[in-house]
Each structure stands twice: as C-alpha cells, then as structure tokens.
Motif scaffolding. Structure first.
Motif, short mmCIF file in Angstrom:
data_model
loop_
_atom_site.label_atom_id
_atom_site.label_comp_id
_atom_site.label_asym_id
_atom_site.label_seq_id
_atom_site.Cartn_x
_atom_site.Cartn_y
_atom_site.Cartn_z
N GLU A 142 27.61 25.83 -40.19
CA GLU A 142 28.41 24.96 -38.55
C GLU A 142 27.32 23.74 -37.88
N SER A 143 27.32 23.42 -39.52
CA SER A 143 26.34 22.22 -39.54
C SER A 143 26.96 20.70 -38.38
N ILE A 144 27.07 19.82 -37.53
CA ILE A 144 27.01 19.17 -37.15
C ILE A 144 27.62 17.59 -37.44
N TYR A 145 27.29 18.26 -38.96
CA TYR A 145 27.65 16.82 -39.67
C TYR A 145 29.00 17.21 -40.31
N GLU A 146 29.68 16.39 -41.02
CA GLU A 146 31.06 16.69 -41.28
C GLU A 146 30.55 16.83 -43.03
N ASP A 147 30.04 18.20 -43.22
CA ASP A 147 30.24 17.92 -45.25
C ASP A 147 31.56 18.92 -45.03
N GLU A 148 32.48 17.90 -45.93
CA GLU A 148 33.41 18.58 -46.59
C GLU A 148 32.87 19.04 -48.07
N TYR B 199 29.12 15.23 -48.99
CA TYR B 199 27.47 15.82 -48.51
C TYR B 199 27.62 14.39 -47.21
N ASP B 200 27.71 14.42 -45.95
CA ASP B 200 26.69 13.81 -45.25
C ASP B 200 25.55 14.12 -44.73
N PHE B 201 24.78 12.89 -44.46
CA PHE B 201 23.34 13.28 -44.49
C PHE B 201 22.70 11.52 -44.01
N PRO B 202 21.57 11.31 -42.94
CA PRO B 202 21.16 10.37 -42.54
C PRO B 202 20.78 9.18 -43.67
N ARG B 203 19.88 8.41 -43.16
CA ARG B 203 19.15 7.41 -43.85
C ARG B 203 17.97 7.94 -44.29
N SER B 204 17.29 9.22 -43.91
CA SER B 204 16.23 9.81 -45.00
C SER B 204 16.47 10.01 -45.95
N TYR B 205 17.32 10.56 -46.24
CA TYR B 205 17.43 10.90 -47.29
C TYR B 205 18.07 10.24 -48.37
N LEU B 206 18.39 9.24 -48.11
CA LEU B 206 19.51 8.53 -48.64
C LEU B 206 19.18 8.10 -50.25
N LYS C 220 28.79 6.11 -44.23
CA LYS C 220 29.95 6.82 -43.73
C LYS C 220 30.49 5.83 -42.93
N PRO C 221 32.16 5.89 -43.06
CA PRO C 221 32.36 5.16 -42.08
C PRO C 221 32.42 4.89 -40.80
N GLY C 222 32.22 3.84 -39.90
CA GLY C 222 32.54 4.02 -38.47
C GLY C 222 31.22 4.85 -38.09
N VAL C 223 30.04 5.09 -39.29
CA VAL C 223 28.46 6.02 -37.88
C VAL C 223 27.16 4.85 -39.09
N ALA C 224 27.10 4.41 -38.01
CA ALA C 224 25.43 3.57 -38.84
C ALA C 224 23.77 4.53 -38.71
N GLY C 225 23.82 4.34 -39.93
CA GLY C 225 22.81 5.14 -40.18
C GLY C 225 22.92 6.69 -40.82
N ARG C 226 24.26 6.59 -41.56
CA ARG C 226 24.43 7.99 -41.81
C ARG C 226 25.68 7.42 -43.30
N TYR C 227 25.32 8.35 -44.33
CA TYR C 227 25.71 8.03 -45.35
C TYR C 227 26.69 9.74 -46.22
N LEU C 228 27.45 9.30 -47.00
CA LEU C 228 28.18 9.90 -47.85
C LEU C 228 28.12 10.36 -49.36
N ALA C 229 27.45 11.47 -49.66
CA ALA C 229 27.41 11.79 -50.86
C ALA C 229 28.90 11.87 -51.55
N LEU C 230 29.56 11.09 -52.25
CA LEU C 230 31.09 11.85 -53.03
C LEU C 230 30.86 12.86 -53.92
N ILE C 231 31.12 13.68 -53.92
CA ILE C 231 31.13 14.91 -55.17
C ILE C 231 32.03 14.22 -56.26
N GLU C 232 32.53 14.72 -57.35
CA GLU C 232 32.97 14.37 -58.38
C GLU C 232 34.22 14.87 -58.08
#
Length: 301
Positions: free
Chosen positions: A5-11, A16-23, A59-71
């Motif tokens: 039930e995360s607020i992040y948009e993980d699929e 995997y949706d994550f903040p800059r601190s884990y970049l 992450k498109p349109g969201v400052a400070g957030r990133y997506l780890a794309l899964i192979e």
C-alpha cells in the motif's frame, strides 16, 4: 523494500519508485540482481521476489524521485516467501549482532540496502529451491521421498536457475495455480486427475516472448481448453478486469455455456496483490483477442 500500500508508484515487475537519497545505491546496482522485501509493519511476507535492474532514470514530472527500471523477463516471485528470521537469526549478516541476534534500527529501516553474495544466495535458495523442478514433477508421486536424495546431488548455481526458462516456468506455474486455489479462473472448476494432480494450467497473459513477466499478475489459472482458447485470441477479459470476452464469430454459444462460469465473470484470487494487472489484460485484448487461430481449423463437439 516494498509495501503493497505504498504511496510510491511501484510496479514490481517493471519499475521501482524511490527518492534521491537512494540514488547512488541503485545506480551501483544497475545490471545486478535485487531481492524484494516487505517490512514488518506492512505484512508477513519477508523476502518475496527477485529481479534485475536494467536502468535508473529520473521519474517523469516528479522532482527528486527516480525509477529503477526492471529488466524485461527478469522478475520472479519466490516459490515460498522467505521469513525475516530463521531459527531466530536474520538472513542478512548486516542485520545481526556478533552473536547472530537481530539488530534494531539502523540498516534494518533502510528501504534500499546492499546484500552480500552469500546472503543473496541463501535467500534465493530458500525461496526458489534448487530441486523445484524435480519437486513439482514428483509432487503427487507417493514414492518421491525415497528418490529425492539422489536428485539433490545435481546442484545448479543460483544465477543459472534465475535465467533458465524451464525453471522459471515451473516457479511461475506453481505460484499462479496456488494463487487461484487450483481453480480455473474462467470456468471455476477445480479438477484433479486420479492421482490428485490438478488439471489447471498457468497461462501468461502477455507472453514471455513479448516481454511479459513471470509475475502472478501476468498469469491466469486456466483449464487446458480455455488456455488454448486464450492464447489464440478466442477469449479475453474486458476493461473492468472481470467480464470474460468471447469471439462470438468463432465460438458457438453452446460452447460458451459449457466452458465458462454462468455469470460470465473472471474468478480472481482472494489476495488482491495477485489480481491480473489491467495493463496486461489490455495488452491481450489489443494484441491477441480476435486476431484469429494460427494452428488449424476449429472443431467444436
């Protein structure tokens, strides 16, 4: 770490949706395998799946957030969830003190953390056993227990298992059929042969060769006939993710009445996390449904 039930948009099988601190940590993991973990407050699953990171992007349109794309085609749920502790000790060495007891706070609370090669292999071996193919082939064999010792001599490395299609097909089939309680999602029937083996099969909604994943959300438990019909575009599922669609010009009404549930609705797993993903169903409607049959003339009794 992932919360259902995360607020992040993980699929999980795609991003995997994550903040800059884990970049930095995730950029270092590009090209490597990861294990998904559910925190204590989110549920009881512990470690529950493995995948490989292909790329990290903003992450498109969201400052400070990133997506780890899964192979593509790398995501694989464990055959059985791996507990956080085994005999009172964490699977991860970094989460234990000198005596092996679990630590509190610190690394335990990190959403992204490094795993040693040994910890990774130990978790995967527990969740995706080396003898999984043999165990499934002999699952309903009364004499299987006495033969297993000979089978265990043939060990397969962790990464070889994770990429080998035959092994992944067995793991996918077991999880999908279990999610649907071994019932056909479209007929509702729970059929077993004389030896107790379930007749239901696991169907990929979006085929692996078309970049479909081995997530349970890309699967349906179907009888052999309905699996054949689904793969050939004779049946599909509507936008509501529930109503069964039938190619009316190819499938007679009486056949529909014999094969499908009377309410015309898909029977979904009791766990919402295992419901078919709407995007996978959309792909099937747009790319398979109504496209015809490729292996000969249809014959209906």
């Amino acid at each position: 770490m992932h919360k259902a039930e995360s607020i992040y948009e993980d699929e999980l099988d795609s991003a995997y949706d994550f903040p800059r601190s884990y970049l930095k940590a995730l950029e270092a993991a590009v090209g490597d395998w990861i294990i998904y973990y559910e925190p204590v407050k989110a549920g009881a699953r512990g470690y529950f799946a493995v995948a490989k990171i292909a790329q990290v992007i903003p992450k498109p349109g969201v400052a400070g957030r990133y997506l780890a794309l899964i192979e593509a085609r790398s995501y694989l749920p464990f055959d059985k969830d791996v507990p956080r502790l085994l005999n009172g000790q964490p699977f991860e060495a970094s989460l234990a003190d000198a005596a092996g007891a679990p630590l509190k706070g610190g690394a335990v609370q990190l959403a992204v953390r490094r795993l040693s090669t040994g910890d990774f292999a130990r978790i995967v071996d527990f969740g995706l056993p080396q003898d999984l193919e043999w165990a499934e082939a002999h699952r309903y064999d009364k004499h299987a227990a006495g033969l297993q010792e000979e089978q265990l001599v043939f060990q397969r490395p962790v990464l070889e298992r994770l990429v080998r299609r035959k092994y992944r097909d067995v793991a996918f089939s077991r999880r999908v059929r279990d999610a649907y309680d071994y019932r056909c999602a479209m007929s509702g029937l729970h059929l077993r042969n004389g030896g107790g083996r379930p007749e239901v099969q696991a169907a990929h909604i979006r085929p692996v060769e078309m970049n479909g994943s081995d997530s349970v959300r890309n699967g349906l438990a179907l009888s052999g006939t309905l699996h054949w019909m689904f793969d050939r575009g004779l049946i599909s599922v509507a936008e509501d993710s529930e109503t069964i669609l039938v190619s009316q010009n190819k499938v007679p009404v009486d056949v529909v009445k014999r094969l499908l549930r009377s309410n015309g609705k898909l029977m979904r797993p009791t766990d919402p996390r295992h419901h078919p993903h709407p995007e996978n169903l959309r792909w099937h409607r747009e790319n398979v449904f109504g496209q015809g049959v490729s292996d000969g003339k249809l014959l209906w009794d």
